[in-house]
Write a protein that holds these residues in place. Structure first.
Motif, PDB file in Angstrom:
ATOM      1  N   THR A 158      -3.113   4.549  -1.849  1.00 31.97           N
ATOM      2  CA  THR A 158      -3.657   3.444  -2.958  1.00 31.97           C
ATOM      3  C   THR A 158      -3.525   2.161  -2.631  1.00 31.97           C
ATOM      4  OG1 THR A 158      -3.749   3.223  -5.069  1.00 31.97           O
ATOM      5  CG2 THR A 158      -1.803   4.091  -4.326  1.00 31.97           C
ATOM      6  N   ASN A 159      -4.132   1.409  -2.938  1.00 37.41           N
ATOM      7  CA  ASN A 159      -3.832  -0.104  -2.420  1.00 37.41           C
ATOM      8  C   ASN A 159      -2.969  -0.687  -3.724  1.00 37.41           C
ATOM      9  OD1 ASN A 159      -5.828  -0.366  -4.811  1.00 37.41           O
ATOM     10  ND2 ASN A 159      -6.800  -2.147  -3.995  1.00 37.41           N
ATOM     11  N   TRP A 160      -2.533  -1.707  -3.736  1.00 37.79           N
ATOM     12  CA  TRP A 160      -1.413  -2.281  -4.635  1.00 37.79           C
ATOM     13  C   TRP A 160      -2.098  -2.356  -5.976  1.00 37.79           C
ATOM     14  CZ3 TRP A 160      -2.212  -6.340  -7.913  1.00 37.79           C
ATOM     15  CH2 TRP A 160      -3.380  -7.551  -7.529  1.00 37.79           C
ATOM     16  N   GLY A 161      -3.173  -2.454  -6.370  1.00 40.83           N
ATOM     17  CA  GLY A 161      -3.667  -2.231  -7.673  1.00 40.83           C
ATOM     18  C   GLY A 161      -4.166  -1.173  -8.187  1.00 40.83           C
ATOM     19  N   GLY A 162      -4.195  -0.164  -7.178  1.00 38.41           N
ATOM     20  CA  GLY A 162      -4.555   1.368  -7.543  1.00 38.41           C
ATOM     21  C   GLY A 162      -6.252   1.263  -7.894  1.00 38.41           C
ATOM     22  N   SER A 163      -6.932   0.342  -7.262  1.00 35.14           N
ATOM     23  CA  SER A 163      -8.439   0.196  -7.534  1.00 35.14           C
ATOM     24  C   SER A 163      -8.985   0.775  -6.418  1.00 35.14           C
ATOM     25  CB  SER A 163      -8.818  -1.224  -7.581  1.00 35.14           C
ATOM     26  OG  SER A 163      -8.524  -2.017  -6.494  1.00 35.14           O
ATOM     27  N   ALA A 198       5.356   7.034   1.321  1.00 34.48           N
ATOM     28  CA  ALA A 198       5.228   5.906   2.420  1.00 34.48           C
ATOM     29  C   ALA A 198       4.735   4.711   2.071  1.00 34.48           C
ATOM     30  CB  ALA A 198       4.600   6.279   3.711  1.00 34.48           C
ATOM     31  N   ALA A 199       5.298   3.592   2.371  1.00 36.92           N
ATOM     32  CA  ALA A 199       4.871   2.307   1.803  1.00 36.92           C
ATOM     33  C   ALA A 199       4.710   1.273   3.234  1.00 36.92           C
ATOM     34  CB  ALA A 199       5.910   1.660   0.879  1.00 36.92           C
ATOM     35  N   ASP A 200       3.656   0.288   3.095  1.00 38.53           N
ATOM     36  CA  ASP A 200       3.499  -0.456   3.983  1.00 38.53           C
ATOM     37  C   ASP A 200       2.769  -1.641   3.515  1.00 38.53           C
ATOM     38  OD1 ASP A 200       3.573   0.102   7.486  1.00 38.53           O
ATOM     39  OD2 ASP A 200       3.026  -1.922   6.640  1.00 38.53           O
ATOM     40  N   ARG A 201       3.051  -2.812   3.882  1.00 42.85           N
ATOM     41  CA  ARG A 201       2.257  -4.028   3.579  1.00 42.85           C
ATOM     42  C   ARG A 201       0.618  -3.908   3.582  1.00 42.85           C
ATOM     43  NH1 ARG A 201       5.499  -7.513   0.520  1.00 42.85           N
ATOM     44  NH2 ARG A 201       7.320  -7.983   1.422  1.00 42.85           N
ATOM     45  N   THR A 202       0.059  -3.255   4.569  1.00 43.57           N
ATOM     46  CA  THR A 202      -1.288  -2.672   4.902  1.00 43.57           C
ATOM     47  C   THR A 202      -1.564  -1.464   5.062  1.00 43.57           C
ATOM     48  OG1 THR A 202      -1.026  -3.534   7.223  1.00 43.57           O
ATOM     49  CG2 THR A 202      -1.470  -5.332   5.798  1.00 43.57           C
ATOM     50  N   TYR A 203      -2.335  -0.979   5.110  1.00 40.06           N
ATOM     51  CA  TYR A 203      -3.046   0.423   5.294  1.00 40.06           C
ATOM     52  C   TYR A 203      -2.850   0.691   6.765  1.00 40.06           C
ATOM     53  CZ  TYR A 203      -5.577   4.643   5.822  1.00 40.06           C
ATOM     54  OH  TYR A 203      -5.953   5.907   6.364  1.00 40.06           O
ATOM     55  N   THR A 209       6.867   3.136  -9.153  1.00 42.19           N
ATOM     56  CA  THR A 209       6.741   4.518  -9.060  1.00 42.19           C
ATOM     57  C   THR A 209       5.309   4.965  -8.684  1.00 42.19           C
ATOM     58  OG1 THR A 209       8.756   5.180 -10.526  1.00 42.19           O
ATOM     59  CG2 THR A 209       7.160   6.918  -9.916  1.00 42.19           C
ATOM     60  N   VAL A 210       5.086   5.784  -7.726  1.00 40.08           N
ATOM     61  CA  VAL A 210       3.726   6.443  -7.317  1.00 40.08           C
ATOM     62  C   VAL A 210       3.663   7.709  -7.619  1.00 40.08           C
ATOM     63  CG1 VAL A 210       2.200   6.615  -5.311  1.00 40.08           C
ATOM     64  CG2 VAL A 210       3.356   4.633  -5.564  1.00 40.08           C
ATOM     65  N   TYR A 211       2.764   8.353  -8.140  1.00 41.37           N
ATOM     66  CA  TYR A 211       2.559   9.703  -8.264  1.00 41.37           C
ATOM     67  C   TYR A 211       1.477  10.493  -7.291  1.00 41.37           C
ATOM     68  CZ  TYR A 211       4.939   8.050 -12.452  1.00 41.37           C
ATOM     69  OH  TYR A 211       5.769   7.181 -13.306  1.00 41.37           O
ATOM     70  N   LEU A 212       1.567  11.621  -7.364  1.00 39.77           N
ATOM     71  CA  LEU A 212       0.681  12.745  -6.801  1.00 39.77           C
ATOM     72  C   LEU A 212       0.657  13.635  -7.519  1.00 39.77           C
ATOM     73  CD1 LEU A 212      -1.099  13.229  -4.378  1.00 39.77           C
ATOM     74  CD2 LEU A 212       0.694  14.520  -3.080  1.00 39.77           C
ATOM     75  N   GLN A 213      -0.439  14.135  -8.287  1.00 44.12           N
ATOM     76  CA  GLN A 213      -0.895  15.106  -9.115  1.00 44.12           C
ATOM     77  C   GLN A 213      -1.437  16.032  -8.290  1.00 44.12           C
ATOM     78  OE1 GLN A 213      -0.037  15.776 -12.549  1.00 44.12           O
ATOM     79  NE2 GLN A 213      -0.917  17.702 -12.027  1.00 44.12           N
ATOM     80  N   MET A 214      -0.929  17.290  -8.108  1.00 41.66           N
ATOM     81  CA  MET A 214      -1.944  18.066  -7.255  1.00 41.66           C
ATOM     82  C   MET A 214      -2.121  19.362  -8.120  1.00 41.66           C
ATOM     83  SD  MET A 214       1.116  18.006  -4.062  1.00 41.66           S
ATOM     84  CE  MET A 214       2.370  18.674  -4.962  1.00 41.66           C
ATOM     85  N   VAL A 227       0.984  -1.163  -0.081  1.00 46.43           N
ATOM     86  CA  VAL A 227      -0.077   0.123   0.063  1.00 46.43           C
ATOM     87  C   VAL A 227       0.933   1.074   0.022  1.00 46.43           C
ATOM     88  CG1 VAL A 227      -1.830   1.139   1.283  1.00 46.43           C
ATOM     89  CG2 VAL A 227      -1.847  -1.122   1.250  1.00 46.43           C
ATOM     90  N   MET A 228       0.597   2.066  -0.830  1.00 43.79           N
ATOM     91  CA  MET A 228       1.464   3.458  -0.867  1.00 43.79           C
ATOM     92  C   MET A 228       0.472   4.797  -0.663  1.00 43.79           C
ATOM     93  SD  MET A 228       4.253   2.099  -2.144  1.00 43.79           S
ATOM     94  CE  MET A 228       5.074   3.740  -2.446  1.00 43.79           C
ATOM     95  N   GLY A 229       1.434   5.547   0.064  1.00 43.59           N
ATOM     96  CA  GLY A 229       0.637   6.669   0.617  1.00 43.59           C
ATOM     97  C   GLY A 229       1.417   8.096   0.502  1.00 43.59           C
ATOM     98  N   TRP A 230       0.837   9.082   0.475  1.00 43.40           N
ATOM     99  CA  TRP A 230       1.563  10.521   0.599  1.00 43.40           C
ATOM    100  C   TRP A 230       1.099  11.271   1.856  1.00 43.40           C
ATOM    101  CZ3 TRP A 230       5.317  12.123  -2.571  1.00 43.40           C
ATOM    102  CH2 TRP A 230       5.336  11.386  -3.680  1.00 43.40           C
ATOM    103  N   PHE A 231       1.875  11.758   2.560  1.00 47.58           N
ATOM    104  CA  PHE A 231       1.707  12.422   3.744  1.00 47.58           C
ATOM    105  C   PHE A 231       2.440  13.745   3.434  1.00 47.58           C
ATOM    106  CE2 PHE A 231       0.134   9.158   6.550  1.00 47.58           C
ATOM    107  CZ  PHE A 231       0.398   7.992   5.662  1.00 47.58           C
TER     108      PHE A 231
END
Length: 122
Positions: free
Chosen positions: A51-56, A97-102, A78-83, A33-37
């Motif tokens: 976002t989860n692993w599949g982006g869904s 940030a990244a982790d196995r679970t949210y 790569t993960v993106y954040l469009q602002m 799971v990928m996150g932006w903070f």
């Protein structure tokens, strides 16, 4: 341990746009799971989006809904954040940030990038 490197920050005028990128060292980023903070001066780090692993499945803080979009390209690790429609109150250091679970609390996430500065000012 996943190494994360953010890029794309900078100075932008109110109403402008930026796209942040977060490249990961992990070859199987799809497992995470990928996150932006973000963290503004004198304030606690806060959740922006994930976002989860599949982006869904994605989630956003109320303050950025309709303006920010998270996306990921697992093939590029790569993960993106469009602002878009940036406001002065979006000024902060943005962290990937990244982790196995949210995780609901930012300090429970296990892998962090070094951060990239975003400044919204005229």
């Amino acid at each position: 341990q996943v190494l994360l490197v953010e890029s794309g920050g900078g100075l932008v005028q109110p109403g402008g746009s930026l796209r942040l990128s977060c490249e990961a060292s992990e070859r199987t980023l799809s497992n995470y799971v990928m996150g932006w903070f973000r963290q503004a001066p004198g304030k606690e780090r806060e959740f922006v989006t994930s976002t989860n692993w599949g982006g869904s499945s994605t989630s956003y803080a109320d303050s950025v809904k309709g303006r920010f979009t998270i996306s990921r390209d697992n093939a590029k690790n790569t993960v993106y954040l469009q602002m878009n429609s940036l406001k002065p109150e979006d000024t902060a250091v943005y962290y990937c940030a990244a982790d196995r679970t949210y995780k609901s609390r930012w300090y429970d996430w296990n892998n962090w990038g070094q951060g990239t500065q975003v400044t919204v000012s005229s």
